[in-house]
Design an enzyme around this catalytic site. Structure first.
Site, PDB file in Angstrom:
ATOM      1  N   VAL A  18       0.808  -1.217   0.000  1.00 56.57           N
ATOM      2  CA  VAL A  18       0.000   0.000   0.000  1.00 56.57           C
ATOM      3  C   VAL A  18       0.843   1.271   0.000  1.00 56.57           C
ATOM      4  O   VAL A  18       0.307   2.371  -0.095  1.00 56.57           O
ATOM      5  CB  VAL A  18      -0.959   0.015   1.206  1.00 56.57           C
ATOM      6  CG1 VAL A  18      -2.000  -1.077   1.083  1.00 56.57           C
ATOM      7  CG2 VAL A  18      -0.202  -0.123   2.516  1.00 56.57           C
ATOM      8  N   GLY A  19       2.149   1.154   0.113  1.00 55.68           N
ATOM      9  CA  GLY A  19       3.027   2.313   0.083  1.00 55.68           C
ATOM     10  C   GLY A  19       4.437   1.877  -0.206  1.00 55.68           C
ATOM     11  O   GLY A  19       4.861   0.785   0.196  1.00 55.68           O
ATOM     12  N   SER A  20       5.178   2.709  -0.941  1.00 59.70           N
ATOM     13  CA  SER A  20       6.545   2.337  -1.291  1.00 59.70           C
ATOM     14  C   SER A  20       7.406   3.578  -1.406  1.00 59.70           C
ATOM     15  O   SER A  20       6.971   4.602  -1.947  1.00 59.70           O
ATOM     16  CB  SER A  20       6.560   1.578  -2.619  1.00 59.70           C
ATOM     17  OG  SER A  20       7.862   1.175  -2.959  1.00 59.70           O
ATOM     18  N   TYR A  62      13.140   4.120   1.284  1.00 59.93           N
ATOM     19  CA  TYR A  62      13.619   3.604   2.562  1.00 59.93           C
ATOM     20  C   TYR A  62      12.633   2.697   3.279  1.00 59.93           C
ATOM     21  O   TYR A  62      12.948   2.173   4.332  1.00 59.93           O
ATOM     22  CB  TYR A  62      14.004   4.770   3.474  1.00 59.93           C
ATOM     23  CG  TYR A  62      15.069   5.622   2.864  1.00 59.93           C
ATOM     24  CD1 TYR A  62      16.375   5.162   2.744  1.00 59.93           C
ATOM     25  CD2 TYR A  62      14.769   6.887   2.354  1.00 59.93           C
ATOM     26  CE1 TYR A  62      17.351   5.934   2.150  1.00 59.93           C
ATOM     27  CE2 TYR A  62      15.752   7.663   1.765  1.00 59.93           C
ATOM     28  CZ  TYR A  62      17.031   7.181   1.666  1.00 59.93           C
ATOM     29  OH  TYR A  62      17.995   7.945   1.081  1.00 59.93           O
ATOM     30  N   VAL A 111       5.401  -0.628   2.587  1.00 62.35           N
ATOM     31  CA  VAL A 111       4.335  -0.923   3.537  1.00 62.35           C
ATOM     32  C   VAL A 111       3.312  -1.844   2.890  1.00 62.35           C
ATOM     33  O   VAL A 111       2.938  -1.669   1.732  1.00 62.35           O
ATOM     34  CB  VAL A 111       3.650   0.363   4.007  1.00 62.35           C
ATOM     35  CG1 VAL A 111       2.633   0.054   5.092  1.00 62.35           C
ATOM     36  CG2 VAL A 111       4.678   1.347   4.513  1.00 62.35           C
ATOM     37  N   LYS A 155       5.420  -2.661   7.988  1.00 52.18           N
ATOM     38  CA  LYS A 155       6.326  -1.638   7.467  1.00 52.18           C
ATOM     39  C   LYS A 155       7.739  -2.205   7.416  1.00 52.18           C
ATOM     40  O   LYS A 155       8.352  -2.445   8.446  1.00 52.18           O
ATOM     41  CB  LYS A 155       6.285  -0.387   8.348  1.00 52.18           C
ATOM     42  CG  LYS A 155       7.224   0.726   7.890  1.00 52.18           C
ATOM     43  CD  LYS A 155       7.037   1.967   8.742  1.00 52.18           C
ATOM     44  CE  LYS A 155       7.936   3.102   8.283  1.00 52.18           C
ATOM     45  NZ  LYS A 155       7.734   4.323   9.075  1.00 52.18           N
ATOM     46  N   ASP A 182       8.503  15.478  12.227  1.00 57.77           N
ATOM     47  CA  ASP A 182       7.854  15.430  10.913  1.00 57.77           C
ATOM     48  C   ASP A 182       6.336  15.382  11.063  1.00 57.77           C
ATOM     49  O   ASP A 182       5.660  14.566  10.433  1.00 57.77           O
ATOM     50  CB  ASP A 182       8.345  14.223  10.109  1.00 57.77           C
ATOM     51  CG  ASP A 182       7.980  14.326   8.627  1.00 57.77           C
ATOM     52  OD1 ASP A 182       7.707  15.457   8.163  1.00 57.77           O
ATOM     53  OD2 ASP A 182       7.963  13.285   7.936  1.00 57.77           O
TER      54      ASP A 182
END
Length: 481
Positions: free
Chosen positions: A33-35, A38, A41, A56, A152
């Site tokens: 679902v995310g890339s 570093y 996910v 993660k 962040d």
């Protein structure tokens, strides 16, 4: 036909997470679902009870250490994402198993911005805004009470459950401050495996805290030592350009902040990188992991960071909160800079120039004398940026967006502000409108949350008008109109 070969050692880390036997024995990995550069996910399901999780996979030791350490300290905080367990061994990337949260505050803002406005009033009700703010403040207060500076904070890192509970995520840039104001070192003499008994009590998953039983032939079992870890980092750096591995810059990380995971990058290339803001990056961190100014996402980055400070504390999170709250109130980013210089310019246009009068000691900032702006005689003020907002709402943002870090209101002070106890009262969490999924854009993605198609790249000097270069003893100074 040859017999099936006996199971061998796990594949090298360049292989997919799907081949990590200790993970797939406990989790079904459903989809990525995310890339980013570093971390990657995945949405997954725990086989023992069907619980939805986010896995993660962190490709950087330092970020993994920081995130695990912070989440362990904050475990039990209702507004911090929950770390169920983690997998880590010497020859593989760390994999953090986090609670799965499908939406975030960026999606709330984007969803509300698409609704029609009634007489110019923002579609988010005041009671909703107050409840979102309260949850953010409670989460940041938990971090700061434990001397953790997130570094962040932004809407994309404030994840939301289906029930409307907001939780702070992505602690890969977080640091733990010591009593003397310094930061705790990134690297511990012992590894996470050596501290397995303590962590087992915290995470309640002792079997995954122990060293993996499968080791490459000829290698001893046991934890990676500080020396071995540093040696690996040195070897990795020797093989890779520094700009590809310097995590502090948050560069090249893609749109991967979804689902309790990664940091969306500060993609834009700054024309003055290496000359005024990025001095700390050029020098590198020392053995104790000194702070650097290149952290956070530009739109939410405090002025002291934009001026290259490496001597800062929890207050950088407070500035980010001010930017987040302003965006909640107007549904538009307050300071959407296209470069660090443009970011400072936008801040000055609203709040006025930075000077000893508004912040005693600011002239000692590393890059204060390297770059200067023409004096802004009539800054537009926060009121102009927060139209249709009440006096109390403007006051709340103003208490956070102070040049002097010492003057910024703490989360605990704001939690006691009368703004939250006066009508309209904060709505119950169950009454919040939660989008079905995370917002697909972020401030540094192409187009951003709002489509700034008129903005060119950071390197387009014409956007800033004529520049004045002045030689100095150490190089040159650049003055912007």
């Amino acid at each position: 036909m040859d017999p099936d070969p006996s199971p061998g050692p796990d594949p090298p880390k360049s292989w997919s997470i799907h081949t990590r036997r200790e993970i797939i024995a406990r989790y079904e990995i459903l989809e990525r679902v995310g890339s980013g550069a570093y971390s990657d996910v995945y949405r997954g399901r725990r086989l023992s009870d069907g619980l939805a999780v986010a896995l993660k996979e962190v490709h950087d030791y330092q970020s993994a250490f920081r995130e695990i350490e912070a989440l362990q300290i904050l475990r039990g905080s209702p507004h911090v994402v929950l770390l169920h367990e983690y997998f880590w061994r010497e020859d593989e990337d760390a994999v953090l198993v986090l609670e799965f949260l499908r939406s975030d505050l960026a999606a709330v803002i984007a969803d509300a911005s698409r609704r029609p406005r009634d007489g110019g009033v923002a579609p988010l009700r005041a009671g909703e805004v107050k409840r979102w703010m309260l949850q953010v403040l409670e989460g940041v207060d938990a971090c700061h009470r434990n001397s953790i500076v997130h570094r962040d904070l932004k809407p994309g890192n404030l994840l939301i459950s289906e029930e409307g509970v907001l939780k702070i995520a992505d602690f890969g840039q977080a640091r733990i401050l010591l009593d003397d104001g310094n930061v705790a070192p990134d690297y511990e003499p012992e590894s996470f495996e050596e501290r397995s008994s303590e962590q087992a009590d915290i995470l309640q998953q002792p079997e995954t805290m122990e060293a993996d039983t499968t080791c490459p032939e000829g290698q001893e079992h046991g934890a990676i030592t500080r020396e071995a870890y540093l040696r690996e980092v040195d070897e990795f750096k020797a093989k890779n350009p520094r700009h590809e591995i310097d995590k502090e810059t948050s560069i090249f990380d893609g749109d991967t902040s979804c689902l309790a995971t990664c940091t969306t990058s500060d993609i834009g290339e700054d024309p003055f990188k290496g000359s005024y803001v990025y001095g700390a990056e050029e020098a590198g961190e020392d053995a104790q992991g000194s702070l650097t100014s290149c952290v956070g996402t530009r739109w939410f980055r405090a002025p002291e960071l934009l001026y290259g400070s490496t001597d800062y504390g929890l207050e950088v999170d407070l500035w980010s909160l001010g930017c987040i709250f302003a965006e909640l109130l107007t549904l538009e980013p307050l300071f959407p800079g296209i470069s660090d210089i443009d970011q400072l310019s936008r801040i000055f246009n609203v709040l006025g120039n930075l000077s000893e009068e508004v912040w005693p000691g600011c002239t000692k900032l590393p890059d204060y004398r390297t770059i200067s702006f023409c004096k802004i005689e009539n800054p537009i003020g926060l009121e102009s940026c927060l139209p249709n907002c009440s006096t109390d709402e403007v006051s709340l943002v103003r208490r956070l967006l102070c040049y002097d870090p010492a003057a910024r209101a703490t989360p605990m002070e704001l939690l006691q502000d009368k703004y939250f106890t006066e009508e309209p009262l904060p709505v119950p969490i169950s009454a919040l409108q939660v989008p079905q999924s995370k917002n697909s854009h972020d401030e540094d993605s192409a187009g951003g949350w709002n489509d700034y198609n008129d903005m060119d790249s950071d390197s387009d000097f014409e956007d800033f008008g004529p520049l004045k270069f002045t030689p100095t003893s150490t190089g040159f100074s650049i003055q912007f109109p």
